[in-house]
Design a protein around this motif. Sequence first.
Motif, short mmCIF file in Angstrom:
data_model
loop_
_atom_site.label_atom_id
_atom_site.label_comp_id
_atom_site.label_asym_id
_atom_site.label_seq_id
_atom_site.Cartn_x
_atom_site.Cartn_y
_atom_site.Cartn_z
N ASP B 195 1.06 -0.98 0.09
CA ASP B 195 0.22 -0.26 0.33
C ASP B 195 0.85 1.15 0.20
O ASP B 195 0.33 2.12 -0.84
N ALA B 197 3.83 2.15 -0.99
CA ALA B 197 4.05 2.01 -2.21
C ALA B 197 3.10 2.75 -3.56
O ALA B 197 3.30 3.36 -4.64
N TYR B 198 2.66 1.55 -3.86
CA TYR B 198 1.05 2.23 -4.68
C TYR B 198 0.59 3.83 -4.02
O TYR B 198 0.41 4.43 -5.34
N ALA B 199 0.91 3.53 -2.64
CA ALA B 199 0.12 5.98 -2.23
C ALA B 199 1.11 6.37 -3.06
O ALA B 199 0.55 7.66 -2.76
N GLY B 201 2.31 6.20 -5.88
CA GLY B 201 2.34 6.80 -7.26
C GLY B 201 3.33 5.17 -8.04
O GLY B 201 3.30 5.63 -9.29
N ALA B 202 2.78 4.30 -7.27
CA ALA B 202 3.87 3.65 -7.63
C ALA B 202 2.89 2.35 -8.89
O ALA B 202 1.98 2.18 -8.34
#
Lengths: 274, 311
Positions: B195, B197-199, B201-202
């Motif tokens: 999460d 990393a996704y947060a 912008g990955a």
Amino acid sequence: MASPTPSSSISAVAESKSIALKAEKVSVYYGSNLAVKDVYLDIPEHEIVAFIGPSGCGKSTILRCFNRMNDLIPIAKVEGRILFDGEEISGKRVDPVELRRRVGMVFQKPNPFPKSIYDNITFGAKINGYQGDYDELVERSLRGAALWDEVKDKLKESGLGLSGGQQQRLCIARAIAIEPEVILMDEPCSALDPISTIKVEELMHDLKSKYTIVIVTHNMQQASRVSDRTAFFNAIATDKGGKMGYLVEYDKTEAIFSNPKEEYTRDYVSGRFG
Amino acid sequence: MTADVTGDIAPGSWNPKRDRAKMVQIIVKIIFGAFAAISIFTTIGILGTLIFETIAFFQEVSIIRFLTETRWTPLFASKQFGIFVLISATVMIAVISVLVALPLGLLSAVCLSEYATPRVRKILKPILEILAGVPTVVYGYFALLTVTPFLQTFLPNLQGFNALSAGLVLGVMITPLVASLSEDALYSVPRSLKDGAYALGATKRETVVSVILPAAVSGIVSSLILAISRAVGETMIVTLAAGANPTLGFNPFVPVMTMTAFIVQITAGDAPHGTTAYKTLFAVGMTLFLMTFALNIFSFWFVRRFREKYD
Ligand SMILES: Nc1ncnc2c1ncn2[C@@H]1O[C@H](COP(=O)(O)OP(=O)(O)O)[C@@H](O)[C@H]1O
Ligand SMILES: [Mg+2]
């Protein structure tokens, strides 16, 4: 049980402030379970908005709508319109990856990567193709998160070696390193000791001039200390035995805490339930 | 305890059989202890025999000859005992198999844990498990009778018995092991890290490559090492497909003899008890044991050194 009509609470922001984030009739389902229903919310730029309410009433769920983190939960389904800077972000045509660069997030539990402090900061910049000087970026972000003085001599050490409070500020530094416009914080202090909590709260005050901040907190004192506006969520039992969250009241923080319009809010902020 | 609390309960209605419980406890302890002891004594017994016979071997053949001679001819009149002839074959085949199993296994693990929809997962996992359940003798014949002829169509100087086919097929055999253990390692990377990393912008690929794989590296490496140990100790495939021709060097096109293949050769023929050939068996077995033991120690160390603690 009183009906969960949002009443005047949706009372959008009256003054002519520009609105960073807007939720229009947002409902979120997990599978067939309606978790939050019909939320209307305007979040003005450069303000701190706090979400309070008993646990399980959908505060995190609504927060995750603003950076589309709900997309990562396969069973979650979001209905309604969400606008960021006046543009709709909830559709299929919007790339959540691009959105998340502009709307950063700090989580309940500090989650630094198992990498050096330096690499934690540069991670987001690298994947977003940052062209500038990385050393400078690291220093600027760490200063911005009030962490620089504590870690400047150990930038190559693992971020996991820091204390909980420092880890959380590292996560804030990591979030501001990619220069978002909004920072979403989901109970950022719930795993921290009181001194670290105060540090993070002070930090939020400093960040306000540059960013719009939405913070979920279970701590009402915290909401009243840090926020300009407060949204109070509650949940009612559904016939299916589940719980359905809704927005009870949204107003300036002083108003919510000193003169709430709804009885539920009054009971909650005076500590009578929740 | 105050009297008024216990006063409501008639004193005679509770009579726990503490003595019997204790007895049962002791008996259970003894039984489990006995089973534990059996496995420990078996291990000690095997090790003891290995060490004993190996010492006997080195009383006849010097360790310097064992380590420096360049031919392996313990059954010939002019005996030579260059163990590196067998080690080179074992290592070469293990390396080939890892070159197959690492990319295949890791990719399937990433695919299964990060990309596959539940439906694809439901199809892929059983296939991997079937692969793991194929008897090695089948793999051996597959290497000898299918893979080698196929490879010979474009590698004309590939001989009938060769290290290449054996290594490739061995790689396929250990792939499920790498895949399933690596998947466990990937799966245990905390959700919160992804999460995070996704947060920022990955994309999914960036999250997998820069966060999930590095965070799982200790588990991946230990799965790989376990797979290498299996490859080093594998017997059937190499005996059937790689030949029985002790050759020093790393040419994958010619027949070679691995340590395990040698052990099969000696045990299948009847080397009389007490002869040098018989003792050679134990010296080779000891070498094999030391190799896998060293691998396990390395893996143990690596995991402790690189495992991240998330609480
Ligand atoms: N990933 C999920 N899968 C299924 N249900 C969820 C998930 N996340 C939250 N929920 C449900 O949605 C409701 C709201 O949860 P949440 O937004 O976490 O509340 P809060 O943050 O206010 O405590 C709860 O009833 C919770 O059980
Ligand atoms: Mg929450």
